[in-house]
Structure formats: C-alpha cells, structure tokens
Scaffold this motif. Structure first.
Motif, PDB file in Angstrom:
ATOM      1  N   ILE A  53       7.923   4.236  -9.568  1.00 39.11           N
ATOM      2  CA  ILE A  53       8.453   5.168  -8.575  1.00 39.11           C
ATOM      3  C   ILE A  53       9.823   5.602  -9.051  1.00 39.11           C
ATOM      4  CG2 ILE A  53       9.215   5.487  -6.188  1.00 39.11           C
ATOM      5  CD1 ILE A  53       7.291   3.240  -5.397  1.00 39.11           C
ATOM      6  N   GLY A  54      10.080   6.893  -9.059  1.00 37.38           N
ATOM      7  CA  GLY A  54      11.378   7.397  -9.470  1.00 37.38           C
ATOM      8  C   GLY A  54      11.385   8.909  -9.444  1.00 37.38           C
ATOM      9  N   PRO A  55      12.535   9.496  -9.734  1.00 40.98           N
ATOM     10  CA  PRO A  55      12.589  10.956  -9.818  1.00 40.98           C
ATOM     11  C   PRO A  55      11.639  11.446 -10.900  1.00 40.98           C
ATOM     12  CG  PRO A  55      14.789  10.013  -9.805  1.00 40.98           C
ATOM     13  CD  PRO A  55      13.825   8.869  -9.954  1.00 40.98           C
ATOM     14  N   ALA A  56      11.075  12.629 -10.725  1.00 43.13           N
ATOM     15  CA  ALA A  56      10.099  13.164 -11.670  1.00 43.13           C
ATOM     16  C   ALA A  56      10.657  13.210 -13.088  1.00 43.13           C
ATOM     17  CB  ALA A  56       9.636  14.550 -11.229  1.00 43.13           C
ATOM     18  N   ALA A  57      11.925  13.510 -13.241  1.00 45.37           N
ATOM     19  CA  ALA A  57      12.520  13.604 -14.572  1.00 45.37           C
ATOM     20  C   ALA A  57      12.597  12.249 -15.261  1.00 45.37           C
ATOM     21  CB  ALA A  57      13.917  14.209 -14.474  1.00 45.37           C
ATOM     22  N   GLU A  58      12.600  11.153 -14.507  1.00 44.26           N
ATOM     23  CA  GLU A  58      12.733   9.824 -15.089  1.00 44.26           C
ATOM     24  C   GLU A  58      11.398   9.141 -15.346  1.00 44.26           C
ATOM     25  OE1 GLU A  58      15.328   7.361 -12.805  1.00 44.26           O
ATOM     26  OE2 GLU A  58      16.950   8.806 -12.855  1.00 44.26           O
ATOM     27  N   LEU A  59      10.313   9.640 -14.779  1.00 41.94           N
ATOM     28  CA  LEU A  59       9.025   9.001 -14.948  1.00 41.94           C
ATOM     29  C   LEU A  59       8.384   9.455 -16.254  1.00 41.94           C
ATOM     30  CD1 LEU A  59       7.497   9.273 -11.380  1.00 41.94           C
ATOM     31  CD2 LEU A  59       8.406   7.253 -12.491  1.00 41.94           C
ATOM     32  N   PRO A  60       7.716   8.556 -16.965  1.00 40.32           N
ATOM     33  CA  PRO A  60       6.988   8.980 -18.158  1.00 40.32           C
ATOM     34  C   PRO A  60       5.833   9.876 -17.744  1.00 40.32           C
ATOM     35  CG  PRO A  60       6.469   6.699 -17.621  1.00 40.32           C
ATOM     36  CD  PRO A  60       7.558   7.143 -16.682  1.00 40.32           C
TER      37      PRO A  60
ATOM     38  N   SER B  14       0.853  -1.181   0.000  1.00 39.72           N
ATOM     39  CA  SER B  14       0.000   0.000   0.000  1.00 39.72           C
ATOM     40  C   SER B  14       0.891   1.233   0.000  1.00 39.72           C
ATOM     41  CB  SER B  14      -0.891   0.004   1.244  1.00 39.72           C
ATOM     42  OG  SER B  14      -1.617   1.214   1.346  1.00 39.72           O
ATOM     43  N   LEU B  15       0.671   2.132  -0.947  1.00 41.58           N
ATOM     44  CA  LEU B  15       1.441   3.362  -1.023  1.00 41.58           C
ATOM     45  C   LEU B  15       0.473   4.517  -1.227  1.00 41.58           C
ATOM     46  CD1 LEU B  15       4.792   4.071  -2.397  1.00 41.58           C
ATOM     47  CD2 LEU B  15       2.966   5.428  -3.387  1.00 41.58           C
ATOM     48  N   ALA B  16       0.610   5.556  -0.443  1.00 41.84           N
ATOM     49  CA  ALA B  16      -0.210   6.753  -0.581  1.00 41.84           C
ATOM     50  C   ALA B  16       0.715   7.961  -0.629  1.00 41.84           C
ATOM     51  CB  ALA B  16      -1.182   6.879   0.592  1.00 41.84           C
ATOM     52  N   ALA B  17       0.535   8.798  -1.636  1.00 42.50           N
ATOM     53  CA  ALA B  17       1.322  10.023  -1.760  1.00 42.50           C
ATOM     54  C   ALA B  17       0.353  11.185  -1.894  1.00 42.50           C
ATOM     55  CB  ALA B  17       2.234   9.950  -2.988  1.00 42.50           C
ATOM     56  N   SER B  18       0.627  12.275  -1.197  1.00 43.05           N
ATOM     57  CA  SER B  18      -0.266  13.429  -1.274  1.00 43.05           C
ATOM     58  C   SER B  18       0.518  14.722  -1.128  1.00 43.05           C
ATOM     59  CB  SER B  18      -1.351  13.341  -0.200  1.00 43.05           C
ATOM     60  OG  SER B  18      -0.787  13.392   1.083  1.00 43.05           O
ATOM     61  N   GLU B  19      -0.065  15.759  -1.656  1.00 44.24           N
ATOM     62  CA  GLU B  19       0.506  17.095  -1.559  1.00 44.24           C
ATOM     63  C   GLU B  19      -0.643  18.060  -1.316  1.00 44.24           C
ATOM     64  OE1 GLU B  19       3.405  19.989  -4.166  1.00 44.24           O
ATOM     65  OE2 GLU B  19       2.185  18.515  -5.210  1.00 44.24           O
ATOM     66  N   LYS B  20      -0.509  18.856  -0.266  1.00 40.59           N
ATOM     67  CA  LYS B  20      -1.535  19.842   0.062  1.00 40.59           C
ATOM     68  C   LYS B  20      -0.826  21.077   0.596  1.00 40.59           C
ATOM     69  CE  LYS B  20      -5.832  20.421   2.618  1.00 40.59           C
ATOM     70  NZ  LYS B  20      -6.771  19.792   3.551  1.00 40.59           N
ATOM     71  N   GLY B  21      -0.746  22.097  -0.222  1.00 36.29           N
ATOM     72  CA  GLY B  21      -0.014  23.291   0.168  1.00 36.29           C
ATOM     73  C   GLY B  21       1.459  22.976   0.337  1.00 36.29           C
ATOM     74  N   LYS B  22       2.008  23.333   1.492  1.00 35.50           N
ATOM     75  CA  LYS B  22       3.420  23.060   1.777  1.00 35.50           C
ATOM     76  C   LYS B  22       3.650  21.677   2.366  1.00 35.50           C
ATOM     77  CE  LYS B  22       4.650  27.873   2.575  1.00 35.50           C
ATOM     78  NZ  LYS B  22       5.222  28.823   3.528  1.00 35.50           N
ATOM     79  N   ARG B  23       2.593  20.960   2.678  1.00 33.71           N
ATOM     80  CA  ARG B  23       2.710  19.662   3.324  1.00 33.71           C
ATOM     81  C   ARG B  23       2.678  18.554   2.283  1.00 33.71           C
ATOM     82  NH1 ARG B  23       2.675  18.469   8.244  1.00 33.71           N
ATOM     83  NH2 ARG B  23       1.659  20.365   8.934  1.00 33.71           N
ATOM     84  N   GLN B  24       3.684  17.690   2.328  1.00 26.81           N
ATOM     85  CA  GLN B  24       3.752  16.529   1.458  1.00 26.81           C
ATOM     86  C   GLN B  24       3.858  15.291   2.326  1.00 26.81           C
ATOM     87  OE1 GLN B  24       7.163  17.416  -1.016  1.00 26.81           O
ATOM     88  NE2 GLN B  24       5.923  18.607  -2.428  1.00 26.81           N
ATOM     89  N   ARG B  25       3.318  14.196   1.830  1.00 26.54           N
ATOM     90  CA  ARG B  25       3.283  12.980   2.636  1.00 26.54           C
ATOM     91  C   ARG B  25       3.412  11.751   1.743  1.00 26.54           C
ATOM     92  NH1 ARG B  25      -1.040  11.506   7.247  1.00 26.54           N
ATOM     93  NH2 ARG B  25      -0.732   9.281   7.231  1.00 26.54           N
ATOM     94  N   LEU B  26       4.178  10.796   2.214  1.00 24.42           N
ATOM     95  CA  LEU B  26       4.309   9.503   1.557  1.00 24.42           C
ATOM     96  C   LEU B  26       4.179   8.442   2.628  1.00 24.42           C
ATOM     97  CD1 LEU B  26       5.077   7.797  -0.988  1.00 24.42           C
ATOM     98  CD2 LEU B  26       7.427   7.939  -0.170  1.00 24.42           C
ATOM     99  N   ALA B  27       3.214   7.567   2.488  1.00 22.32           N
ATOM    100  CA  ALA B  27       3.017   6.479   3.454  1.00 22.32           C
ATOM    101  C   ALA B  27       3.135   5.158   2.711  1.00 22.32           C
ATOM    102  CB  ALA B  27       1.647   6.597   4.118  1.00 22.32           C
ATOM    103  N   LEU B  28       3.959   4.275   3.236  1.00 21.05           N
ATOM    104  CA  LEU B  28       4.194   2.971   2.631  1.00 21.05           C
ATOM    105  C   LEU B  28       3.916   1.906   3.677  1.00 21.05           C
ATOM    106  CD1 LEU B  28       5.392   1.075   0.432  1.00 21.05           C
ATOM    107  CD2 LEU B  28       7.636   1.557   1.421  1.00 21.05           C
ATOM    108  N   GLU B  29       3.101   0.922   3.313  1.00 17.56           N
ATOM    109  CA  GLU B  29       2.821  -0.172   4.235  1.00 17.56           C
ATOM    110  C   GLU B  29       2.963  -1.497   3.497  1.00 17.56           C
ATOM    111  OE1 GLU B  29      -0.786  -2.019   6.935  1.00 17.56           O
ATOM    112  OE2 GLU B  29      -0.852   0.092   6.387  1.00 17.56           O
ATOM    113  N   LEU B  30       3.682  -2.400   4.114  1.00 15.84           N
ATOM    114  CA  LEU B  30       3.842  -3.759   3.605  1.00 15.84           C
ATOM    115  C   LEU B  30       3.216  -4.697   4.622  1.00 15.84           C
ATOM    116  CD1 LEU B  30       7.624  -3.581   2.620  1.00 15.84           C
ATOM    117  CD2 LEU B  30       5.646  -3.070   1.178  1.00 15.84           C
ATOM    118  N   SER B  31       2.466  -5.671   4.165  1.00  9.88           N
ATOM    119  CA  SER B  31       1.861  -6.633   5.094  1.00  9.88           C
ATOM    120  C   SER B  31       1.817  -7.994   4.417  1.00  9.88           C
ATOM    121  CB  SER B  31       0.449  -6.190   5.493  1.00  9.88           C
ATOM    122  OG  SER B  31      -0.388  -6.105   4.355  1.00  9.88           O
ATOM    123  N   TRP B  32       1.818  -9.014   5.234  1.00 14.74           N
ATOM    124  CA  TRP B  32       1.721 -10.356   4.659  1.00 14.74           C
ATOM    125  C   TRP B  32       0.983 -11.271   5.604  1.00 14.74           C
ATOM    126  CZ3 TRP B  32       6.097  -7.539   5.340  1.00 14.74           C
ATOM    127  CH2 TRP B  32       6.897  -7.845   6.436  1.00 14.74           C
TER     128      TRP B  32
END
Length: 128
Positions: A87-94, A55-73
């Motif tokens: 996932i990669g630098p913005a310049a490398e992503l299509p 599970s990966l969640a990425a968000s941007e709201k104003g000056k606040r940025q957040r990335l949450a990563l969860e692995l479960s099994w």
C-alpha cells in the motif's frame, strides 16, 4: 452466559487530513495493544492480540472510488503464508505485471465490484 455486544458505528463525509489523523490514531492504538473507539458518551474498547484477520477491498467505477478495510480477531491458528500486499502512493508502488504488459487497469486500484449508491467507507475493527 452470553456477553453483551457493544457497537459504535460512525459514518459521514470527512476531509482527507482528518481521515489520515484517524488512521494514525488507529496505528498508535494497535501498537499499544488496546483500541478505544469513542464518540460522545459511547465507546468500545477492543483488545487485538495474536493474529489479526485483515480484509481490504479497493474499487473504482466511473467517478466512484471505494476503499474498505476490516480488521478482526478471534482464534486464528496461524497467519496466511501467501498473504502479500503493498500500500502506498501510486508513484512509489512497483508496477504490476498487467500494467507492464500495457493493460488499461490502474496500478493503484483493484478491480472489485462496488455498490454505486454507497460512498467510500472504511470499517475499522470488529471483535466477537
């Protein structure tokens, strides 16, 4: 008989090079088949195997940025056939179709709601 629950939670502000080192350590541990998370006298040893919930969640709201990563099994019957992620630098992503069409959204951030009082977080590993 119910097994005892072991939990270790660490939160704080960390410089980017340290975060990168932690993530690299996590990758190495996952490749080895055992993830040992420890701090001081506390530790949790995890044994990821088979299919891992991701599970990966990425968000941007104003000056606040957040990335949450969860692995479960536990017991996943099969991996999701339609799971597609890059996932990669913005310049490398299509560019995404929305960006090609001139939308104002960033190609590097998903538009998910975030808690404006919560700092960025990464949650790694949860096993039951």
């Amino acid at each position: 008989m119910k097994s005892s629950r072991q939990e270790l939670k660490v939160e704080g502000a960390v410089e980017v090079p340290h975060v990168i080192a932690y993530l690299e350590q996590l990758v190495t541990a996952l490749k080895s088949g055992t993830v040992r998370v420890y701090r001081g006298g506390e530790q949790v040893v995890l044994g990821p195997r088979g299919i891992i919930g991701f599970s990966l969640a990425a968000s941007e709201k104003g000056k606040r940025q957040r990335l949450a990563l969860e692995l479960s099994w536990r017991k996943f019957a099969a991996p999701d056939a339609d799971f597609d992620l890059a996932i990669g630098p913005a310049a490398e992503l299509p560019p995404t179709p929305e960006v090609q069409d001139g939308a104002a959204e960033s190609a590097a951030a998903a538009t998910l709601e975030s808690d404006p009082t919560s700092p960025g977080e990464v949650v790694l590993g949860e096993a039951d």
